[in-house]
Write a protein that holds these residues in place. Structure first.
Motif, PDB file in Angstrom:
ATOM      1  N   ALA A 178       0.849  -1.191   0.000  1.00 33.03           N
ATOM      2  CA  ALA A 178       0.000   0.000   0.000  1.00 33.03           C
ATOM      3  C   ALA A 178       0.882   1.238   0.000  1.00 33.03           C
ATOM      4  CB  ALA A 178      -0.894   0.012   1.238  1.00 33.03           C
ATOM      5  N   VAL A 179       0.245   2.366  -0.215  1.00 35.68           N
ATOM      6  CA  VAL A 179       0.898   3.646   0.048  1.00 35.68           C
ATOM      7  C   VAL A 179       0.621   3.977   1.514  1.00 35.68           C
ATOM      8  CG1 VAL A 179       1.020   6.095  -0.500  1.00 35.68           C
ATOM      9  CG2 VAL A 179       0.623   4.420  -2.329  1.00 35.68           C
ATOM     10  N   TYR A 180       1.679   4.255   2.250  1.00 36.87           N
ATOM     11  CA  TYR A 180       1.571   4.562   3.672  1.00 36.87           C
ATOM     12  C   TYR A 180       1.682   6.066   3.880  1.00 36.87           C
ATOM     13  CZ  TYR A 180       1.751  -0.349   4.904  1.00 36.87           C
ATOM     14  OH  TYR A 180       1.441  -1.678   5.054  1.00 36.87           O
ATOM     15  N   TYR A 181       0.726   6.592   4.644  1.00 35.51           N
ATOM     16  CA  TYR A 181       0.643   8.023   4.888  1.00 35.51           C
ATOM     17  C   TYR A 181       0.825   8.318   6.369  1.00 35.51           C
ATOM     18  CZ  TYR A 181      -1.593   8.191   0.286  1.00 35.51           C
ATOM     19  OH  TYR A 181      -1.880   8.074  -1.048  1.00 35.51           O
ATOM     20  N   CYS A 182       1.518   9.392   6.643  1.00 39.75           N
ATOM     21  CA  CYS A 182       1.673   9.904   8.004  1.00 39.75           C
ATOM     22  C   CYS A 182       0.615  10.984   8.230  1.00 39.75           C
ATOM     23  CB  CYS A 182       3.077  10.488   8.148  1.00 39.75           C
ATOM     24  SG  CYS A 182       3.437  11.240   9.735  1.00 39.75           S
ATOM     25  N   LYS A 183       0.063  10.989   9.440  1.00 39.93           N
ATOM     26  CA  LYS A 183      -0.940  11.995   9.795  1.00 39.93           C
ATOM     27  C   LYS A 183      -0.599  12.611  11.145  1.00 39.93           C
ATOM     28  CE  LYS A 183      -5.852  12.695  10.673  1.00 39.93           C
ATOM     29  NZ  LYS A 183      -7.171  12.060  10.921  1.00 39.93           N
ATOM     30  N   LEU A 184      -0.795  13.914  11.243  1.00 43.04           N
ATOM     31  CA  LEU A 184      -0.548  14.645  12.485  1.00 43.04           C
ATOM     32  C   LEU A 184      -1.834  15.337  12.916  1.00 43.04           C
ATOM     33  CD1 LEU A 184       2.459  16.994  13.187  1.00 43.04           C
ATOM     34  CD2 LEU A 184       0.147  17.721  13.687  1.00 43.04           C
ATOM     35  N   GLU A 185      -2.177  15.215  14.172  1.00 38.38           N
ATOM     36  CA  GLU A 185      -3.321  15.907  14.763  1.00 38.38           C
ATOM     37  C   GLU A 185      -2.795  16.772  15.901  1.00 38.38           C
ATOM     38  OE1 GLU A 185      -6.007  12.890  15.998  1.00 38.38           O
ATOM     39  OE2 GLU A 185      -6.453  12.196  13.972  1.00 38.38           O
ATOM     40  N   GLY A 186      -3.088  18.053  15.808  1.00 38.83           N
ATOM     41  CA  GLY A 186      -2.593  18.927  16.858  1.00 38.83           C
ATOM     42  C   GLY A 186      -3.169  20.313  16.756  1.00 38.83           C
ATOM     43  N   VAL A 187      -2.330  21.301  17.069  1.00 40.09           N
ATOM     44  CA  VAL A 187      -2.765  22.694  17.097  1.00 40.09           C
ATOM     45  C   VAL A 187      -1.730  23.539  16.365  1.00 40.09           C
ATOM     46  CG1 VAL A 187      -3.282  24.681  18.552  1.00 40.09           C
ATOM     47  CG2 VAL A 187      -3.962  22.381  19.279  1.00 40.09           C
ATOM     48  N   THR A 188      -2.234  24.433  15.520  1.00 42.03           N
ATOM     49  CA  THR A 188      -1.378  25.405  14.862  1.00 42.03           C
ATOM     50  C   THR A 188      -1.855  26.792  15.257  1.00 42.03           C
ATOM     51  OG1 THR A 188      -0.463  26.124  12.723  1.00 42.03           O
ATOM     52  CG2 THR A 188      -2.803  25.541  12.779  1.00 42.03           C
ATOM     53  N   MET A 189      -1.023  27.789  15.022  1.00 44.86           N
ATOM     54  CA  MET A 189      -1.350  29.149  15.423  1.00 44.86           C
ATOM     55  C   MET A 189      -1.435  30.070  14.218  1.00 44.86           C
ATOM     56  SD  MET A 189      -1.553  28.904  18.721  1.00 44.86           S
ATOM     57  CE  MET A 189      -1.562  30.618  19.231  1.00 44.86           C
ATOM     58  N   ALA A 190      -2.438  30.950  14.259  1.00 50.12           N
ATOM     59  CA  ALA A 190      -2.515  32.056  13.303  1.00 50.12           C
ATOM     60  C   ALA A 190      -2.436  33.316  14.148  1.00 50.12           C
ATOM     61  CB  ALA A 190      -3.816  32.001  12.525  1.00 50.12           C
ATOM     62  N   GLY A 191      -1.228  33.826  14.284  1.00 48.81           N
ATOM     63  CA  GLY A 191      -1.022  34.911  15.240  1.00 48.81           C
ATOM     64  C   GLY A 191      -1.185  34.362  16.639  1.00 48.81           C
ATOM     65  N   THR A 192      -2.162  34.887  17.362  1.00 43.25           N
ATOM     66  CA  THR A 192      -2.418  34.409  18.725  1.00 43.25           C
ATOM     67  C   THR A 192      -3.611  33.470  18.788  1.00 43.25           C
ATOM     68  OG1 THR A 192      -3.795  36.327  19.178  1.00 43.25           O
ATOM     69  CG2 THR A 192      -1.455  36.512  19.724  1.00 43.25           C
ATOM     70  N   ILE A 193      -4.172  33.139  17.633  1.00 44.94           N
ATOM     71  CA  ILE A 193      -5.381  32.315  17.593  1.00 44.94           C
ATOM     72  C   ILE A 193      -5.010  30.871  17.259  1.00 44.94           C
ATOM     73  CG2 ILE A 193      -7.620  31.970  16.493  1.00 44.94           C
ATOM     74  CD1 ILE A 193      -7.574  34.958  15.801  1.00 44.94           C
ATOM     75  N   PRO A 194      -5.367  29.928  18.127  1.00 47.08           N
ATOM     76  CA  PRO A 194      -5.069  28.517  17.845  1.00 47.08           C
ATOM     77  C   PRO A 194      -6.115  27.895  16.917  1.00 47.08           C
ATOM     78  CG  PRO A 194      -6.090  28.708  19.987  1.00 47.08           C
ATOM     79  CD  PRO A 194      -5.939  30.117  19.458  1.00 47.08           C
ATOM     80  N   TYR A 195      -5.678  27.008  16.077  1.00 50.17           N
ATOM     81  CA  TYR A 195      -6.568  26.277  15.181  1.00 50.17           C
ATOM     82  C   TYR A 195      -6.232  24.798  15.246  1.00 50.17           C
ATOM     83  CZ  TYR A 195      -8.062  30.653  13.008  1.00 50.17           C
ATOM     84  OH  TYR A 195      -8.597  31.887  12.775  1.00 50.17           O
ATOM     85  N   VAL A 196      -7.265  24.008  15.008  1.00 52.45           N
ATOM     86  CA  VAL A 196      -7.047  22.561  14.930  1.00 52.45           C
ATOM     87  C   VAL A 196      -6.189  22.243  13.709  1.00 52.45           C
ATOM     88  CG1 VAL A 196      -8.155  20.332  14.582  1.00 52.45           C
ATOM     89  CG2 VAL A 196      -9.191  22.020  16.125  1.00 52.45           C
ATOM     90  N   LEU A 197      -5.227  21.399  13.920  1.00 49.24           N
ATOM     91  CA  LEU A 197      -4.314  20.995  12.855  1.00 49.24           C
ATOM     92  C   LEU A 197      -4.551  19.529  12.539  1.00 49.24           C
ATOM     93  CD1 LEU A 197      -1.850  21.599  11.072  1.00 49.24           C
ATOM     94  CD2 LEU A 197      -0.416  21.015  13.040  1.00 49.24           C
ATOM     95  N   ASP A 198      -4.770  19.268  11.271  1.00 43.47           N
ATOM     96  CA  ASP A 198      -5.017  17.909  10.791  1.00 43.47           C
ATOM     97  C   ASP A 198      -4.282  17.795   9.464  1.00 43.47           C
ATOM     98  OD1 ASP A 198      -7.960  15.911   9.962  1.00 43.47           O
ATOM     99  OD2 ASP A 198      -6.058  15.370  10.896  1.00 43.47           O
ATOM    100  N   SER A 199      -3.056  17.304   9.522  1.00 44.41           N
ATOM    101  CA  SER A 199      -2.180  17.372   8.366  1.00 44.41           C
ATOM    102  C   SER A 199      -1.730  15.990   7.912  1.00 44.41           C
ATOM    103  CB  SER A 199      -0.957  18.236   8.716  1.00 44.41           C
ATOM    104  OG  SER A 199      -0.140  18.444   7.594  1.00 44.41           O
ATOM    105  N   TRP A 200      -1.589  15.830   6.590  1.00 45.36           N
ATOM    106  CA  TRP A 200      -1.176  14.559   5.987  1.00 45.36           C
ATOM    107  C   TRP A 200       0.114  14.722   5.185  1.00 45.36           C
ATOM    108  CZ3 TRP A 200      -3.916   9.949   6.453  1.00 45.36           C
ATOM    109  CH2 TRP A 200      -5.207  10.043   6.982  1.00 45.36           C
ATOM    110  N   GLY A 201       0.900  13.672   5.153  1.00 45.78           N
ATOM    111  CA  GLY A 201       2.017  13.608   4.242  1.00 45.78           C
ATOM    112  C   GLY A 201       1.558  13.131   2.874  1.00 45.78           C
ATOM    113  N   LYS A 202       2.516  13.076   1.921  1.00 49.00           N
ATOM    114  CA  LYS A 202       2.168  12.677   0.559  1.00 49.00           C
ATOM    115  C   LYS A 202       2.244  11.171   0.356  1.00 49.00           C
ATOM    116  CE  LYS A 202       3.458  17.070  -1.521  1.00 49.00           C
ATOM    117  NZ  LYS A 202       4.270  17.773  -2.541  1.00 49.00           N
ATOM    118  N   GLY A 203       2.794  10.472   1.306  1.00 48.65           N
ATOM    119  CA  GLY A 203       2.802   9.025   1.239  1.00 48.65           C
ATOM    120  C   GLY A 203       4.097   8.429   0.732  1.00 48.65           C
TER     121      GLY A 203
END
Length: 123
Positions: free
Chosen positions: A91-116
């Motif tokens: 299969a193609v194996y993908y890495c995924k990250l779940e966390g928090v990113t910042m836009a200035g002082t505002i936190p946002y949910v981070l849900d990011s994938w690699g390309k595999g």
């Protein structure tokens, strides 16, 4: 921007081993969990293994006892050690990250994938 880069895929014979690595970089405030998913040809993407920031792990039944997920919190890296590989692991194996990113002082949910990275297991 957050980037996830996977490495370590390749061709291996059944019964062999591979180690996948994923390095995360960019605007990451915190990480809750990192995971490996895979998608075989014609199939839906499925979760393989997950590790939380506290070190708790969970595995798909199909890989329990063969795969081990580990994490380097300081380097924002996650590895997947795959032993006793089977053709069904192809299969193609993908890495995924779940966390928090910042836009200035505002936190946002981070849900990011690699390309595999492609893992091919021959019989």
């Amino acid at each position: 921007q957050v980037q996830l880069v996977e490495s370590g895929g390749g061709l291996v014979q059944a019964g062999g081993s591979l180690r996948l690595s994923c390095a995360a970089s960019g605007n990451i405030r915190s990480i809750n969990a990192m995971a490996w998913y895979r998608q075989a040809p014609g199939e839906q993407r499925e979760a393989v293994a997950v590790i939380t920031s506290g070190g708790s792990t969970n595995y798909a039944d199909s890989v329990k006892g063969r795969f081990t997920i580990s994490r380097n919190n300081a380097k924002n890296m996650v590895d997947l050690q795959m032993n006793n590989l089977k053709p069904d692991d192809t299969a193609v194996y993908y890495c995924k990250l779940e966390g928090v990113t910042m836009a200035g002082t505002i936190p946002y949910v981070l849900d990011s994938w690699g390309k595999g990275t492609l893992v091919t297991v021959s019989s």
